[in-house]
Design a protein around this motif. Structure first.
Motif, mmCIF file in Angstrom:
data_model
loop_
_atom_site.group_PDB
_atom_site.id
_atom_site.type_symbol
_atom_site.label_atom_id
_atom_site.label_comp_id
_atom_site.label_asym_id
_atom_site.label_seq_id
_atom_site.Cartn_x
_atom_site.Cartn_y
_atom_site.Cartn_z
ATOM 1 N N PHE A 257 -10.750 18.160 26.575
ATOM 2 C CA PHE A 257 -10.619 17.586 25.240
ATOM 3 C C PHE A 257 -9.299 16.832 25.027
ATOM 4 C CE2 PHE A 257 -9.549 17.914 20.694
ATOM 5 C CZ PHE A 257 -10.673 17.351 20.109
ATOM 6 N N PRO A 258 -8.130 17.413 25.309
ATOM 7 C CA PRO A 258 -6.888 16.653 25.071
ATOM 8 C C PRO A 258 -6.793 15.393 25.926
ATOM 9 C CG PRO A 258 -6.428 18.990 25.343
ATOM 10 C CD PRO A 258 -7.843 18.785 25.751
ATOM 11 N N THR A 259 -7.197 15.478 27.196
ATOM 12 C CA THR A 259 -7.146 14.312 28.070
ATOM 13 C C THR A 259 -8.049 13.204 27.539
ATOM 14 O OG1 THR A 259 -6.791 15.796 29.959
ATOM 15 C CG2 THR A 259 -7.384 13.520 30.447
ATOM 16 N N LYS A 260 -9.220 13.564 27.066
ATOM 17 C CA LYS A 260 -10.161 12.569 26.540
ATOM 18 C C LYS A 260 -9.586 11.862 25.334
ATOM 19 C CE LYS A 260 -15.057 12.031 25.354
ATOM 20 N NZ LYS A 260 -16.348 12.751 25.189
ATOM 21 N N THR B 237 -8.459 21.850 15.108
ATOM 22 C CA THR B 237 -9.099 22.795 14.199
ATOM 23 C C THR B 237 -10.611 22.663 14.329
ATOM 24 O OG1 THR B 237 -9.018 21.173 12.404
ATOM 25 C CG2 THR B 237 -7.198 22.755 12.552
ATOM 26 N N ILE B 238 -11.330 23.686 13.924
ATOM 27 C CA ILE B 238 -12.788 23.667 13.950
ATOM 28 C C ILE B 238 -13.292 23.384 12.545
ATOM 29 C CG2 ILE B 238 -14.869 25.007 14.383
ATOM 30 C CD1 ILE B 238 -13.295 26.593 16.449
ATOM 31 N N GLU B 239 -14.157 22.372 12.431
ATOM 32 C CA GLU B 239 -14.704 21.973 11.136
ATOM 33 C C GLU B 239 -16.222 22.073 11.195
ATOM 34 O OE1 GLU B 239 -15.093 17.738 8.862
ATOM 35 O OE2 GLU B 239 -13.048 18.344 9.443
ATOM 36 N N LYS B 240 -16.795 22.771 10.232
ATOM 37 C CA LYS B 240 -18.246 22.907 10.166
ATOM 38 C C LYS B 240 -18.826 21.726 9.405
ATOM 39 C CE LYS B 240 -18.318 27.950 10.532
ATOM 40 N NZ LYS B 240 -18.736 29.234 9.883
ATOM 41 N N ARG B 241 -19.740 21.008 10.062
ATOM 42 C CA ARG B 241 -20.388 19.853 9.463
ATOM 43 C C ARG B 241 -21.893 20.058 9.477
ATOM 44 N NH1 ARG B 241 -16.894 14.937 12.383
ATOM 45 N NH2 ARG B 241 -14.836 15.644 11.641
ATOM 46 N N ASP B 242 -22.607 19.103 8.861
ATOM 47 C CA ASP B 242 -24.066 19.239 8.769
ATOM 48 C C ASP B 242 -24.714 19.325 10.142
ATOM 49 O OD1 ASP B 242 -23.859 19.161 6.040
ATOM 50 O OD2 ASP B 242 -24.361 17.036 5.861
ATOM 51 N N ASP B 243 -24.121 18.622 11.130
ATOM 52 C CA ASP B 243 -24.714 18.620 12.470
ATOM 53 C C ASP B 243 -24.102 19.672 13.386
ATOM 54 O OD1 ASP B 243 -22.264 17.405 12.626
ATOM 55 O OD2 ASP B 243 -22.895 15.816 13.999
ATOM 56 N N GLY B 244 -23.322 20.594 12.825
ATOM 57 C CA GLY B 244 -22.738 21.668 13.621
ATOM 58 C C GLY B 244 -21.223 21.646 13.596
ATOM 59 N N ALA B 245 -20.625 22.517 14.364
ATOM 60 C CA ALA B 245 -19.168 22.631 14.406
ATOM 61 C C ALA B 245 -18.556 21.511 15.247
ATOM 62 C CB ALA B 245 -18.767 23.979 14.966
ATOM 63 N N HIS B 246 -17.427 20.991 14.785
ATOM 64 C CA HIS B 246 -16.696 19.957 15.499
ATOM 65 C C HIS B 246 -15.262 20.421 15.731
ATOM 66 C CE1 HIS B 246 -19.348 16.229 15.032
ATOM 67 N NE2 HIS B 246 -20.033 17.203 14.459
ATOM 68 N N LEU B 247 -14.714 20.046 16.882
ATOM 69 C CA LEU B 247 -13.298 20.262 17.153
ATOM 70 C C LEU B 247 -12.570 18.995 16.717
ATOM 71 C CD1 LEU B 247 -11.422 22.432 18.346
ATOM 72 C CD2 LEU B 247 -11.589 21.249 20.547
ATOM 73 N N CYS B 248 -11.569 19.160 15.832
ATOM 74 C CA CYS B 248 -10.957 18.008 15.177
ATOM 75 C C CYS B 248 -9.438 18.013 15.341
ATOM 76 C CB CYS B 248 -11.273 18.020 13.682
ATOM 77 S SG CYS B 248 -13.023 18.133 13.285
ATOM 78 N N ILE B 249 -8.865 16.809 15.330
ATOM 79 C CA ILE B 249 -7.415 16.635 15.297
ATOM 80 C C ILE B 249 -7.087 15.786 14.076
ATOM 81 C CG2 ILE B 249 -7.169 16.871 17.786
ATOM 82 C CD1 ILE B 249 -6.885 13.842 17.998
ATOM 83 N N ASP C 279 -20.157 21.746 21.014
ATOM 84 C CA ASP C 279 -21.016 22.001 22.166
ATOM 85 C C ASP C 279 -20.819 20.961 23.279
ATOM 86 O OD1 ASP C 279 -22.260 19.810 21.032
ATOM 87 O OD2 ASP C 279 -24.135 20.849 20.583
ATOM 88 N N ALA C 280 -20.053 19.891 22.998
ATOM 89 C CA ALA C 280 -19.779 18.876 24.021
ATOM 90 C C ALA C 280 -18.352 18.961 24.550
ATOM 91 C CB ALA C 280 -20.013 17.479 23.436
ATOM 92 N N VAL C 281 -17.545 19.842 23.963
ATOM 93 C CA VAL C 281 -16.126 19.913 24.309
ATOM 94 C C VAL C 281 -15.910 20.592 25.655
ATOM 95 C CG1 VAL C 281 -13.920 20.982 23.686
ATOM 96 C CG2 VAL C 281 -15.282 19.825 21.949
ATOM 97 N N GLN C 282 -15.107 19.939 26.492
ATOM 98 C CA GLN C 282 -14.641 20.567 27.737
ATOM 99 C C GLN C 282 -13.282 21.200 27.441
ATOM 100 O OE1 GLN C 282 -15.955 20.769 30.778
ATOM 101 N NE2 GLN C 282 -17.501 19.181 30.963
ATOM 102 N N ARG C 283 -13.226 22.540 27.461
ATOM 103 C CA ARG C 283 -11.961 23.228 27.220
ATOM 104 C C ARG C 283 -11.276 23.508 28.547
ATOM 105 N NH1 ARG C 283 -13.828 27.838 23.130
ATOM 106 N NH2 ARG C 283 -11.867 28.775 23.807
ATOM 107 N N GLY C 284 -9.995 23.892 28.433
ATOM 108 C CA GLY C 284 -9.167 23.966 29.629
ATOM 109 C C GLY C 284 -9.467 25.088 30.585
#
Length: 274
Positions: free
Chosen positions: A207-210, A240-252, A266-271
């Protein structure tokens, strides 16, 4: 130098569990640019991590690693007031030599044989200050341009507080070579090219690299990227994690230079490997 906005005394809680986070390990990363004459976008040096590594296993990342105590000691010996900042800059240069065999931010005799000797000495445990004294090298720490700083919001096996720097590499004859310990491959590519390869499944990026590649893909030269970095004071990025209509998102945060500021969880590659 860009200012870093951070309250070191504020307690940090895991974004999912709410439990206290461990104290982060200081780390630093160097984004090495190589402008290409007649080409619209500069190349960046990427290393691909060994699948055996605990952090970013198998992923393509910028060269870097943890800041060691001798890095802080050398920053103090050189007379720098901000030991954490300049220790991180020293570590970024040191890690780049160790991982890629490329010496940037160094003034002195940088012929291939000398840099190889320095790399082997670092791998054998010699501290960077002793190498600089032995080889009559001076570190040009002010050539490193502060770009960003990331610390994850999850209580993983290890939590890194990583400072990112930009630097230009003008010696196109210097050959980067993989260290075959932490990394198994390295390559040069524009930010857009690396993102395209990740989209095609050819490389893995976390995620950070992307997010950082998306930000860097906006620029046609090192000077453009450096000017942008100087216009955006470094802040600590802790998603931070934000809950949206289409599911949870990782946000900056918005407004700190990133063109894309969220991704579905569900698409995030974590370290770290699960």
């Amino acid at each position: 130098m860009n200012d870093v906005s951070q309250n070191n005394d504020a307690p940090r809680l895991d974004a999912i569990t709410g439990k206290p986070m461990p104290k982060p390990i200081p780390a630093s990363t160097l984004v090495i640019f190589r402008d290409q004459r007649g080409v619209a976008a500069p190349e960046l040096l990427m290393v691909e991590r060994s699948a055996k590594m605990a952090f970013a296993a198998g992923a393509a990342v910028f060269p870097g690693g943890r800041v060691d105590q001798p890095d802080f000691d050398y920053a103090r010996a050189l007379g720098h007031g901000d030991i954490e900042e300049y220790g991180a800059r020293i570590a970024a240069i040191r890690e780049s030599i160790e991982e890629t065999g490329i010496a940037v931010g160094v003034d002195g005799d940088l012929n291939a044989k000398r840099v190889l000797e320095a790399r082997e000495a670092l791998h054998d445990g010699t501290v960077i200050s002793d190498i600089c004294n032995q080889f009559d090298w001076q570190l040009e720490l002010d050539k490193l341009v502060p770009f960003t700083r990331w610390c994850p919001p999850f209580a993983e096996k290890r939590v890194f507080d990583t400072r990112f720097y930009l630097i230009s590499h003008d010696d196109h004859d210097a050959e980067a070579t993989v260290d075959e310990t932490e990394n198994y491959n390295l390559f040069w590519g524009s930010a857009a090219t690396v993102l395209g390869r990740a989209e095609a499944g050819e490389v893995k990026i976390i995620f950070p690299t992307k997010r950082n590649l998306e930000r860097l893909a906006q620029f046609g030269s090192f000077d453009d990227a450096a000017a942008h970095a100087r216009q955006h004071p470094v802040v600590m990025v802790s998603p931070t994690i934000e809950k949206r209509d289409d599911g949870a998102h990782l946000c900056i945060p918005e407004g700190i230079g990133y063109p894309i500021t969220s991704e579905p969880m569900d698409a995030v590659q974590r370290g770290f490997k699960k």
